[in-house]
Design an enzyme around this catalytic site. Sequence first.
Site, PDB file in Angstrom:
ATOM      1  N   GLY A  47      34.387 -13.860 -25.958  1.00 17.25           N
ATOM      2  CA  GLY A  47      35.454 -14.811 -25.670  1.00 17.25           C
ATOM      3  C   GLY A  47      36.518 -14.081 -24.888  1.00 17.25           C
ATOM      4  N   SER A  49      39.338 -11.242 -25.560  1.00 13.78           N
ATOM      5  CA  SER A  49      39.781 -10.315 -26.610  1.00 13.78           C
ATOM      6  C   SER A  49      41.283 -10.391 -26.871  1.00 13.78           C
ATOM      7  CB  SER A  49      39.370  -8.891 -26.257  1.00 13.78           C
ATOM      8  OG  SER A  49      39.870  -8.512 -24.993  1.00 13.78           O
ATOM      9  N   CYS A  79      30.547  -8.448 -26.743  1.00  9.89           N
ATOM     10  CA  CYS A  79      31.443  -8.605 -25.595  1.00  9.89           C
ATOM     11  C   CYS A  79      32.916  -8.458 -26.002  1.00  9.89           C
ATOM     12  CB  CYS A  79      31.122  -9.921 -24.881  1.00  9.89           C
ATOM     13  SG  CYS A  79      31.617  -9.872 -23.141  1.00  9.89           S
ATOM     14  N   ARG A 108      37.636  -2.873 -20.089  1.00 12.90           N
ATOM     15  CA  ARG A 108      37.641  -4.335 -20.014  1.00 12.90           C
ATOM     16  C   ARG A 108      37.219  -4.789 -18.624  1.00 12.90           C
ATOM     17  NH1 ARG A 108      42.755  -7.748 -20.804  1.00 12.90           N
ATOM     18  NH2 ARG A 108      41.608  -9.643 -21.269  1.00 12.90           N
ATOM     19  N   ARG A 136      32.029 -11.033 -17.517  1.00 15.91           N
ATOM     20  CA  ARG A 136      33.269 -10.237 -17.607  1.00 15.91           C
ATOM     21  C   ARG A 136      33.123  -9.193 -18.711  1.00 15.91           C
ATOM     22  NH1 ARG A 136      37.979 -12.463 -18.991  1.00 15.91           N
ATOM     23  NH2 ARG A 136      36.993 -14.100 -20.177  1.00 15.91           N
ATOM     24  N   HIS A 175      25.779 -10.904 -24.210  1.00 16.39           N
ATOM     25  CA  HIS A 175      25.912 -12.083 -25.078  1.00 16.39           C
ATOM     26  C   HIS A 175      24.567 -12.520 -25.646  1.00 16.39           C
ATOM     27  CE1 HIS A 175      30.096 -13.442 -24.274  1.00 16.39           C
ATOM     28  NE2 HIS A 175      29.919 -12.827 -23.115  1.00 16.39           N
ATOM     29  N   GLU A 177      24.008 -14.352 -28.076  1.00 17.03           N
ATOM     30  CA  GLU A 177      24.109 -15.732 -28.581  1.00 17.03           C
ATOM     31  C   GLU A 177      23.922 -16.766 -27.477  1.00 17.03           C
ATOM     32  OE1 GLU A 177      26.501 -13.783 -27.872  1.00 17.03           O
ATOM     33  OE2 GLU A 177      28.177 -14.884 -27.001  1.00 17.03           O
TER      34      GLU A 177
HETATM   35  N1  GLN Z   1      36.658  -9.729 -20.518  1.00 18.77           N
HETATM   36  C1  GLN Z   1      36.796 -10.442 -21.773  1.00 18.77           C
HETATM   37  C2  GLN Z   1      37.895  -9.834 -22.612  1.00 18.77           C
HETATM   38  O1  GLN Z   1      38.551  -8.943 -22.201  1.00 18.77           O
HETATM   39  C3  GLN Z   1      35.510 -10.435 -22.553  1.00 18.77           C
HETATM   40  C4  GLN Z   1      34.512 -11.329 -21.899  1.00 18.77           C
HETATM   41  C5  GLN Z   1      33.510 -11.944 -22.803  1.00 18.77           C
HETATM   42  O2  GLN Z   1      33.583 -11.868 -24.024  1.00 18.77           O
HETATM   43  N2  GLN Z   1      32.581 -12.600 -22.191  1.00 18.77           N
HETATM   44  O3  GLN Z   1      38.086 -10.276 -23.706  1.00 18.77           O
END
Ligand code: GLN
Length: 192
Positions: A47, A49, A79, A108, A136, A175, A177
């Site tokens: 998600g 962070s 993630c 990140r 990401r 991911h 999931e």
């Molecule tokens: N880049 C997101 C973050 O810094 C993480 C991305 C993800 O969970 N798909 O939280």
Amino acid sequence: MPVVGVLALQGDVREHCAALEKIGVEVREVRVPAALEGVDGLIFPGGESTAIAHLLNTSGLREGLASSIGDGLPVFGTCAGLILLSSKILDGRDDQWSFSALDVTVRRNGYGRQIASFETVVDINDLGEFPGVFIRAPKIESIGQTVSVLATHDHGDGEHPVLVRQANLWGCSFHPELTIDTRLHEAFVASL
Ligand code: GLN
């Protein structure tokens, strides 16, 4: 049957719950400290962070979770969840905190921004080929001595760990999931 919690503040909560239900474990969405009672393992979803970290503070979950993790609660961070478990965050927000539980340094968005999201096949120790969905994604830049690397990926700049484990703590950059493959969820649950 183990009770597996999914930290349900933001992110891929529904997808993790669906994967866990598919493999037949009892699933608990964790939004408040009392929900941690009796949980055998916990998933920190992907998600955002910074958003999850903020909600961990406002929900009152941060303190109880920190002590549960210190007491050995198994946690699988995927993630953004990996970022939350990590000991050091590069390119994070200035005020970004993490549980400093899993001895890894993560960058990140280390694989690029949303537009650079990609899918690849990841070769996981003991599991074999697994669909790796990177959005990401945090890049694991370095790991401590007690961390085992279960899979790596070379994105043109050499092999970097993408799935790691340190005792009860698991973390991956991708991911699981978001695929129909539940073998990683099964491996985590089998370890509980
Ligand atoms: N880049 C997101 C973050 O810094 C993480 C991305 C993800 O969970 N798909 O939280």
